[in-house]
Design a protein around this motif. Structure first.
Motif, mmCIF file in Angstrom:
data_model
loop_
_atom_site.group_PDB
_atom_site.id
_atom_site.type_symbol
_atom_site.label_atom_id
_atom_site.label_comp_id
_atom_site.label_asym_id
_atom_site.label_seq_id
_atom_site.Cartn_x
_atom_site.Cartn_y
_atom_site.Cartn_z
ATOM 1 N N GLU A 103 0.759 -1.442 0.065
ATOM 2 C CA GLU A 103 -0.249 0.225 -0.424
ATOM 3 C C GLU A 103 1.015 0.910 0.692
ATOM 4 N N GLY A 104 1.830 1.246 1.029
ATOM 5 C CA GLY A 104 2.848 2.715 0.895
ATOM 6 C C GLY A 104 3.008 2.472 -0.206
ATOM 7 N N PHE A 105 3.815 1.698 -1.664
ATOM 8 C CA PHE A 105 4.432 1.553 -2.427
ATOM 9 C C PHE A 105 3.411 2.215 -3.763
ATOM 10 N N ALA A 106 2.229 1.515 -4.088
ATOM 11 C CA ALA A 106 0.856 2.253 -4.424
ATOM 12 C C ALA A 106 0.369 3.908 -4.295
ATOM 13 N N ASP A 107 0.429 4.382 -2.761
ATOM 14 C CA ASP A 107 0.227 5.898 -2.596
ATOM 15 C C ASP A 107 1.882 6.968 -2.928
ATOM 16 N N TYR A 108 2.873 5.885 -2.920
ATOM 17 C CA TYR A 108 4.015 6.630 -3.442
ATOM 18 C C TYR A 108 4.384 7.019 -4.955
ATOM 19 N N THR A 109 3.625 5.770 -5.700
ATOM 20 C CA THR A 109 3.400 6.318 -7.203
ATOM 21 C C THR A 109 2.329 6.940 -7.302
ATOM 22 N N ALA A 110 1.224 7.066 -6.662
ATOM 23 C CA ALA A 110 -0.111 7.799 -6.913
ATOM 24 C C ALA A 110 0.442 9.183 -6.472
ATOM 25 N N HIS A 111 1.237 9.706 -5.481
ATOM 26 C CA HIS A 111 1.066 10.954 -5.522
ATOM 27 C C HIS A 111 2.490 11.583 -6.095
ATOM 28 N N ARG A 112 3.310 11.083 -6.120
ATOM 29 C CA ARG A 112 4.776 11.631 -7.591
ATOM 30 C C ARG A 112 3.813 12.458 -8.126
ATOM 31 N N GLY A 113 5.190 13.306 -8.032
ATOM 32 C CA GLY A 113 4.724 14.388 -9.112
ATOM 33 C C GLY A 113 3.528 15.370 -9.130
ATOM 34 N N GLN A 114 2.933 15.303 -8.383
ATOM 35 C CA GLN A 114 1.362 16.176 -8.344
ATOM 36 C C GLN A 114 1.671 16.920 -7.521
ATOM 37 N N GLY A 115 3.147 17.275 -6.592
ATOM 38 C CA GLY A 115 2.834 18.828 -6.292
ATOM 39 C C GLY A 115 2.131 18.555 -4.729
ATOM 40 N N HIS A 116 1.523 17.171 -4.551
ATOM 41 C CA HIS A 116 1.171 17.553 -3.284
ATOM 42 C C HIS A 116 2.364 17.286 -1.925
ATOM 43 N N SER A 117 1.880 18.289 -0.600
ATOM 44 C CA SER A 117 2.683 18.143 0.243
ATOM 45 C C SER A 117 2.573 17.254 0.970
ATOM 46 N N PHE A 118 3.600 16.824 2.229
ATOM 47 C CA PHE A 118 3.812 16.087 3.079
ATOM 48 C C PHE A 118 2.725 16.301 3.566
ATOM 49 N N THR A 119 2.304 17.418 3.896
ATOM 50 C CA THR A 119 1.025 17.743 5.504
ATOM 51 C C THR A 119 -0.218 17.264 4.368
ATOM 52 N N ASP A 120 -0.121 17.723 3.206
ATOM 53 C CA ASP A 120 -1.226 17.062 2.216
ATOM 54 C C ASP A 120 -2.044 15.708 2.657
ATOM 55 N N ILE A 121 -0.501 15.366 2.234
ATOM 56 C CA ILE A 121 -1.154 13.797 1.708
ATOM 57 C C ILE A 121 -1.247 12.708 3.756
ATOM 58 N N ALA A 122 -0.255 13.489 4.354
ATOM 59 C CA ALA A 122 -0.508 12.842 5.897
ATOM 60 C C ALA A 122 -0.835 13.755 7.073
ATOM 61 N N PRO A 123 -1.783 13.848 6.964
ATOM 62 C CA PRO A 123 -2.701 15.288 7.808
ATOM 63 C C PRO A 123 -1.705 15.156 9.349
ATOM 64 N N THR A 124 -2.275 13.126 9.304
ATOM 65 C CA THR A 124 -2.235 12.999 10.303
ATOM 66 C C THR A 124 -1.121 12.453 11.405
#
Length: 331
Positions: free
Chosen positions: A217-238
């Motif tokens: 699941e971590g790899f799928a999420d990494y690939t999904a967010h890569r290159g989209q300009g999402h910040s650490f806080t946007d991706i992982a608020p908790t």
């Protein structure tokens, strides 16, 4: 007798009137039917069966993947189906119902770019063609993913495949979006979720049941967010909030952590592990690590050995270094 004659005259007149009326009605009805024949097809109401097929593109109508799901989805209403050109000259297929037209349009627009994004990370050694279905009801969703009554209402999309033997390519793969995915996610969220599930499609041939979910699941999420300009806080608020409170995870997530009330935070942790590997080492080594860890069920000891082989670090030091990396991301 005069009364009888008058009665006969009245009856004769009535019968003539009824005959004339019948003839007039027959003429009018014949003229109306003729007018209907002369009307263009666009002006005539179409039967339900015609409506169910008119939104299927010519190429999509002959796509064998449509035949695979048609019997499952036709009872739920008219079908929309369109092919989308994706990687390496392949054709993907997006299928759904008119009520989900907005989500279908978004997924059609995003599918080619999502396929390219997955290939950039994983490499070209996968079909680069998939079937995407948007369900119109919870029962249709559950049936398409073979989940039955066990399907969680929290799941917005899932990828499935037919059983396959090791060393062979999976068949029957598809991504299914739930009927409320479009209400729960904006277009950016649908794009990210599509890339996440596409990653599972691309990696499935090298992924075994029981492999640790923190990597899958971590790899799928990494690939999904890569290159989209999402910040650490946007991706992982908790995880951001926990890190700022110095409440850092002390171990890699277990599979059971991915269910229950803390599941969202666990997915964030899994993403962060893969993001840390790509940042601290590089993306090719992240992919190599996935291929090795996803190849079988793992224990802490086997994970330790793989980490030392690929990254040159033991499991305990890997966790400590990941924790330190987390502390630098929320400053």
């Amino acid at each position: 007798m005069s009364g009888v004659r008058r009665l006969r005259a009245w009856w004769s007149a009535r019968r003539r009137f009824e005959f004339c009326l019948t003839v007039a009605m027959m003429v009018a009805l014949t003229g109306f039917c003729g007018a209907l024949v002369m009307l263009p097809n666009s002006a005539l109401p179409k039967p339900h069966a015609a409506q169910a097929t008119e939104a299927v593109g010519q190429a999509a109508a002959t796509d064998p993947r449509l035949a695979e799901v048609r019997r499952s989805i036709e009872p739920f209403g008219p079908i929309l189906a369109h092919q989308v050109a994706t990687g390496d000259g392949q054709q993907s297929l997006v299928v759904g119902h008119p009520a989900q037209r907005i989500e279908i349009d978004i997924l059609e627009r995003e599918l080619a770019a999502a396929t390219t994004a997955v290939t950039e990370v994983w490499g070209p050694d996968w079909a680069q063609s998939t079937l995407v279905v948007v369900a119109s009801s919870p029962s249709e969703f559950a049936g398409l993913v073979h989940a039955g009554a066990t399907m969680s209402a929290e799941v917005a999309a899932a990828s499935v495949a037919d059983p396959f033997a090791p060393g062979t390519r999976p068949t029957g793969q598809r991504i299914v979006f739930s009927p409320d995915a479009g209400r729960r996610l904006d277009p950016d969220g649908l794009r990210t979720l599509l890339r996440h599930e596409l990653t599972h499609i691309a990696t499935r041939a090298e992924t075994r049941d029981g492999a640790p979910l923190w990597m899958l699941e971590g790899f799928a999420d990494y690939t999904a967010h890569r290159g989209q300009g999402h910040s650490f806080t946007d991706i992982a608020p908790t995880l951001t909030a926990q890190t700022r409170l110095h409440d850092l995870p002390d171990n890699l997530p277990t599979d059971t952590d991915f269910t229950g009330p803390n599941a969202a935070a666990t997915y964030e942790q899994a993403w962060s592990i893969c993001a840390y590997i790509a940042d601290k080492y590089d993306q090719p080594r992240l992919v190599d690590l996935y291929r090795r860890i996803a190849a079988a069920e793992q224990t802490p000891a086997s994970e330790d050995q793989i980490l030392q082989t690929v990254l040159g670090i033991n499991r305990a030091d890997f966790i400590a270094d990941w924790r330190n990396w987390l502390s630098t991301q929320t400053v």
